[in-house]
Design a protein around this motif. Structure first.
Motif, mmCIF file in Angstrom:
data_model
loop_
_atom_site.group_PDB
_atom_site.id
_atom_site.type_symbol
_atom_site.label_atom_id
_atom_site.label_comp_id
_atom_site.label_asym_id
_atom_site.label_seq_id
_atom_site.Cartn_x
_atom_site.Cartn_y
_atom_site.Cartn_z
ATOM 1 N N THR A 1 -2.624 0.225 44.051
ATOM 2 C CA THR A 1 -4.036 0.529 43.849
ATOM 3 C C THR A 1 -4.124 1.970 43.351
ATOM 4 O O THR A 1 -3.186 2.448 42.709
ATOM 5 C CB THR A 1 -4.851 0.303 45.143
ATOM 6 N N CYS A 2 -5.193 2.634 43.656
ATOM 7 C CA CYS A 2 -5.388 3.979 43.136
ATOM 8 C C CYS A 2 -6.301 4.727 44.111
ATOM 9 O O CYS A 2 -7.203 4.122 44.695
ATOM 10 C CB CYS A 2 -5.982 3.823 41.743
ATOM 11 N N PRO A 3 -6.058 6.020 44.316
ATOM 12 C CA PRO A 3 -6.850 6.766 45.303
ATOM 13 C C PRO A 3 -8.323 6.885 44.922
ATOM 14 O O PRO A 3 -9.144 7.240 45.758
ATOM 15 C CB PRO A 3 -6.179 8.144 45.321
ATOM 16 N N ASN A 4 -8.614 6.574 43.665
ATOM 17 C CA ASN A 4 -10.007 6.621 43.227
ATOM 18 C C ASN A 4 -10.703 5.270 43.466
ATOM 19 O O ASN A 4 -11.838 5.060 43.073
ATOM 20 C CB ASN A 4 -10.055 6.977 41.736
ATOM 21 N N ARG A 5 -9.966 4.373 44.101
ATOM 22 C CA ARG A 5 -10.526 3.050 44.394
ATOM 23 C C ARG A 5 -10.426 2.711 45.879
ATOM 24 O O ARG A 5 -11.235 1.950 46.381
ATOM 25 C CB ARG A 5 -9.777 1.960 43.602
ATOM 26 N N ASP A 6 -9.403 3.259 46.540
ATOM 27 C CA ASP A 6 -9.210 2.847 47.943
ATOM 28 C C ASP A 6 -9.951 3.747 48.929
ATOM 29 O O ASP A 6 -9.782 3.597 50.137
ATOM 30 C CB ASP A 6 -7.705 2.776 48.277
ATOM 31 N N GLY B 1 -15.392 3.699 43.628
ATOM 32 C CA GLY B 1 -15.838 2.995 42.424
ATOM 33 C C GLY B 1 -14.842 3.073 41.275
ATOM 34 O O GLY B 1 -14.904 2.305 40.327
ATOM 35 N N GLY B 2 -13.875 3.996 41.361
ATOM 36 C CA GLY B 2 -12.945 4.184 40.253
ATOM 37 C C GLY B 2 -13.585 4.964 39.106
ATOM 38 O O GLY B 2 -14.774 5.303 39.156
ATOM 39 N N CYS B 3 -12.802 5.219 38.081
ATOM 40 C CA CYS B 3 -13.331 5.903 36.891
ATOM 41 C C CYS B 3 -14.356 4.973 36.233
ATOM 42 O O CYS B 3 -14.167 3.746 36.229
ATOM 43 C CB CYS B 3 -12.207 6.217 35.915
ATOM 44 N N THR B 4 -15.381 5.540 35.659
ATOM 45 C CA THR B 4 -16.493 4.709 35.172
ATOM 46 C C THR B 4 -16.075 3.753 34.049
ATOM 47 O O THR B 4 -16.752 2.758 33.805
ATOM 48 C CB THR B 4 -17.657 5.578 34.661
ATOM 49 N N PHE B 5 -14.961 4.066 33.369
ATOM 50 C CA PHE B 5 -14.537 3.235 32.234
ATOM 51 C C PHE B 5 -13.459 2.221 32.607
ATOM 52 O O PHE B 5 -13.003 1.460 31.762
ATOM 53 C CB PHE B 5 -13.989 4.130 31.097
ATOM 54 N N CYS B 6 -13.044 2.218 33.866
ATOM 55 C CA CYS B 6 -11.803 1.506 34.222
ATOM 56 C C CYS B 6 -12.022 0.063 34.664
ATOM 57 O O CYS B 6 -12.774 -0.212 35.591
ATOM 58 C CB CYS B 6 -11.092 2.270 35.339
ATOM 59 N N ASN B 7 -11.341 -0.818 33.986
ATOM 60 C CA ASN B 7 -11.156 -2.188 34.453
ATOM 61 C C ASN B 7 -9.715 -2.539 34.113
ATOM 62 O O ASN B 7 -9.401 -2.783 32.945
ATOM 63 C CB ASN B 7 -12.139 -3.141 33.755
ATOM 64 N N ASN B 8 -8.851 -2.476 35.107
ATOM 65 C CA ASN B 8 -7.414 -2.643 34.833
ATOM 66 C C ASN B 8 -7.089 -3.957 34.131
ATOM 67 O O ASN B 8 -6.136 -4.026 33.352
ATOM 68 C CB ASN B 8 -6.613 -2.509 36.128
ATOM 69 N N ASP B 9 -7.875 -4.989 34.385
ATOM 70 C CA ASP B 9 -7.600 -6.277 33.724
ATOM 71 C C ASP B 9 -7.722 -6.167 32.210
ATOM 72 O O ASP B 9 -7.112 -6.930 31.473
ATOM 73 C CB ASP B 9 -8.589 -7.343 34.211
ATOM 74 N N SER C 1 -0.745 -0.423 35.083
ATOM 75 C CA SER C 1 -2.037 -0.555 35.764
ATOM 76 C C SER C 1 -2.073 0.271 37.054
ATOM 77 O O SER C 1 -1.061 0.441 37.718
ATOM 78 C CB SER C 1 -2.295 -2.006 36.147
ATOM 79 N N TYR C 2 -3.236 0.752 37.374
ATOM 80 C CA TYR C 2 -3.448 1.537 38.601
ATOM 81 C C TYR C 2 -2.565 2.784 38.614
ATOM 82 O O TYR C 2 -2.157 3.274 37.560
ATOM 83 C CB TYR C 2 -3.230 0.668 39.851
ATOM 84 N N SER C 3 -2.257 3.283 39.823
ATOM 85 C CA SER C 3 -1.479 4.528 39.942
ATOM 86 C C SER C 3 -0.108 4.156 40.477
ATOM 87 O O SER C 3 0.041 3.845 41.666
ATOM 88 C CB SER C 3 -2.186 5.503 40.876
ATOM 89 N N THR D 1 0.412 7.188 35.891
ATOM 90 C CA THR D 1 -0.224 7.565 37.152
ATOM 91 C C THR D 1 -1.238 8.677 36.938
ATOM 92 O O THR D 1 -1.467 9.117 35.809
ATOM 93 C CB THR D 1 0.843 7.988 38.188
ATOM 94 N N ARG D 2 -1.854 9.109 38.038
ATOM 95 C CA ARG D 2 -2.812 10.214 38.010
ATOM 96 C C ARG D 2 -2.101 11.522 38.337
ATOM 97 O O ARG D 2 -1.123 11.518 39.085
ATOM 98 C CB ARG D 2 -3.874 9.993 39.087
ATOM 99 N N PRO D 3 -2.622 12.639 37.850
ATOM 100 C CA PRO D 3 -1.966 13.927 38.134
ATOM 101 C C PRO D 3 -1.958 14.293 39.619
ATOM 102 O O PRO D 3 -1.116 15.073 40.046
ATOM 103 C CB PRO D 3 -2.825 14.939 37.363
ATOM 104 N N ASN E 1 -16.303 10.239 36.830
ATOM 105 C CA ASN E 1 -15.912 10.009 38.225
ATOM 106 C C ASN E 1 -14.397 9.932 38.390
ATOM 107 O O ASN E 1 -13.864 9.066 39.083
ATOM 108 C CB ASN E 1 -16.552 8.698 38.732
ATOM 109 N N ARG E 2 -13.721 10.845 37.744
ATOM 110 C CA ARG E 2 -12.266 10.799 37.709
ATOM 111 C C ARG E 2 -11.633 11.145 39.061
ATOM 112 O O ARG E 2 -10.557 10.674 39.395
ATOM 113 C CB ARG E 2 -11.812 11.762 36.606
ATOM 114 N N GLY E 3 -12.263 12.045 39.785
ATOM 115 C CA GLY E 3 -11.734 12.367 41.116
ATOM 116 C C GLY E 3 -10.617 13.395 41.099
ATOM 117 O O GLY E 3 -9.977 13.634 42.125
HETATM 118 S S1 SF4 Z 1 -8.370 4.718 35.351
HETATM 119 FE FE1 SF4 Z 1 -6.640 4.976 36.726
HETATM 120 S S2 SF4 Z 1 -7.335 6.576 38.127
HETATM 121 FE FE2 SF4 Z 1 -9.181 5.752 37.197
HETATM 122 S S3 SF4 Z 1 -9.875 4.132 38.611
HETATM 123 FE FE3 SF4 Z 1 -8.592 3.183 37.013
HETATM 124 S S4 SF4 Z 1 -6.570 3.087 37.957
HETATM 125 FE FE4 SF4 Z 1 -7.753 4.597 39.116
#
Ligand code: SF4
Length: 296
Positions: free
Chosen positions: A33-38, A44-52, A90-92, A121-123, A162-164
Motif C-alpha cells: 500500500t502507501c502511507p498516503n492511503r493507509d 485519500g491518496g494523491c488526487t490523481f492516483c488510481n493504481n489500476d 504500483s503503490y510504494s 516509491t515515495r521519497p 495531497n502528496r503528503g
Molecule cells: S501516487 Fe503513489 S504516493 Fe500517491 S497515493 Fe498513489 S501510490 Fe500513494
C-alpha cells in the motif's frame, strides 16, 4: 524516427550494457500500500492516483512468479526482448519490513531472465535499511534502479495534489541514495493543477542539479476514480494541450546533460480509465511531435 539522435534513452543504455533488448515487466505484490492511503500520511491518496489505471493486466496474474511469467510472454511477443527488469510500480514498493521486501524482490529475481529491479516509491519511504537492501542486489551484479515519484519540486503543487511529502524529503532521499551509490530515476508530472507546463522545466533543472541519473516525465492523466476526476467534471481543472506538453518536453531534452537517461518521454496507461486528455493515449503522435521539434 530515431529518438536516440536526441535522447539518451534507457532502452539504448540497456541494449549497450547487456548486448540485447531488455524490457521492464510490471509486478505488484498484492500486499503493498502507501502511507498516503493507509492513514500514516493520509487516507485519500494523491488526487490523481488510481493504481489500476497504470497496472497492466499481467500484474493480476497471481504470485510474483506468475506475474513474471505472464509479463515475459506479453513483453517478449511485443518487443522481442529476452531479458527483463522486474518493475515494482504500483503503490510504494519500499513501504514494508526489509525482510518482506527481500522476499518479494528475491522471488522476482528467481527467473534467470530477470536481470534486475526497478523499485518505484515515495521519497519519504526509503529509510537507510531499505537502501542498504537495494545496494545488496546491486553489489551482486543486478541492474537496480530506485524510482522516486516526486512529480513537482514546488511544495505548493505537492500540497495541492495531497502528496503528503515535500521537496525537502526528496532532497534527503536523493542524498542518502547517492551515499549508497544507487542509480536514481525521478518521476515528474507535467500539468499538475495550478502549474503551468513550464513549471516542469524548473522542476527538471532542480532534480538534475541534485545529480539524478535518469528522469521519467508524463502529462497529468485525469483518470476515473480519483479526486482529480471529480474536480475535472466540475470544470475546475485546466487541461494542457499536446502542443504545450511537447514544447516543454523538447526543451527538457535540449537542456538535458549528456549522461542523463530518459526512462520515458510520455506516459500511456490503461485506456478504459482515462478521462482526459484524449491525446495522452497517442504515444506515437506525442513522440513524433517531440521529434519534429527537436529536428527543426
Ligand atoms: S501516487 Fe503513489 S504516493 Fe500517491 S497515493 Fe498513489 S501510490 Fe500513494
Amino acid at each position: 524516427m530515431d529518438m536516440t539522435r536526441f535522447v539518451n534513452t534507457f532502452g539504448r543504455y540497456l541494449r549497450e550494457k547487456y548486448g540485447e533488448k531488455v524490457h521492464k515487466i510490471s509486478v505488484s505484490p498484492a500486499v503493498f500500500t502507501c502511507p498516503n492511503r493507509d492513514g500514516t500520511k493520509g487516507i485519500g491518496g494523491c488526487t490523481f492516483c488510481n493504481n489500476d489505471s497504470f497496472s497492466p493486466e499481467t500484474t493480476k496474474a497471481g504470485t510474483i512468479t506468475d506475474q513474471i511469467r505472464a509479463g515475459k510472454e506479453k513483453v517478449a511477443k511485443r518487443t522481442g526482448a529476452g531479458k527483463f527488469i522486474a518493475y515494482f510500480q504500483s503503490y510504494s514498493n519500499t513501504y514494508g519490513a526489509v525482510e518482506d521486501l527481500r522476499r518479494f524482490y528475491d522471488e522476482a529475481l528467481e527467473d534467470p531472465d530477470v536481470i534486475g529491479l526497478a523499485v518505484g516509491t515515495r521519497p519519504d519511504c526509503v529509510p537507510d535499511p531499505v537502501l542498504a537492501l537495494l545496494k545488496e542486489y546491486q553489489d551482486k551484479g543486478y541492474e537496480v534502479w530506485l524510482e522516486l515519484g516526486l512529480q513537482s519540486t514546488y511544495d505548493e503543487s505537492l500540497i495541492a495534489v495531497n502528496r503528503g511529502h515535500g521537496f525537502g524529503e526528496y532532497i534527503d532521499a536523493v542524498q542518502r541514495a547517492k551515499q549508497f551509490d544507487l542509480k536514481l530515476c525521478t518521476h515528474l508530472i507535467m500539468g499538475l493543477p495550478g502549474e503551468k507546463p513550464e513549471a516542469t522545466l524548473t522542476s527538471f533543472d532542480k532534480v538534475v542539479e541534485l545529480g539524478v541519473d535518469a528522469i521519467k516525465v508524463h502529462p497529468l492523466h485525469i483518470v476515473k476514480g480519483t479526486q482529480l476526476a471529480r474536480a475535472w467534471k466540475q470544470g475546475k481543472v485546466r487541461e494542457m494541450t499536446m502542443e504545450e506538453y511537447t514544447d516543454v518536453m523538447a526543451e527538457i531534452i535540449r537542456r538535458a546533460p549528456k549522461h542523463l537517461l530518459f526512462h520515458r518521454l510520455t506516459g500511456s496507461g490503461e485506456r478504459q480509465y482515462l478521462l482526459s486528455p484524449e491525446w495522452a493515449m497517442k504515444k506515437w503522435d506525442i513522440l513524433g511531435t517531440i521529434y519534429k521539434k527537436l529536428d527543426a
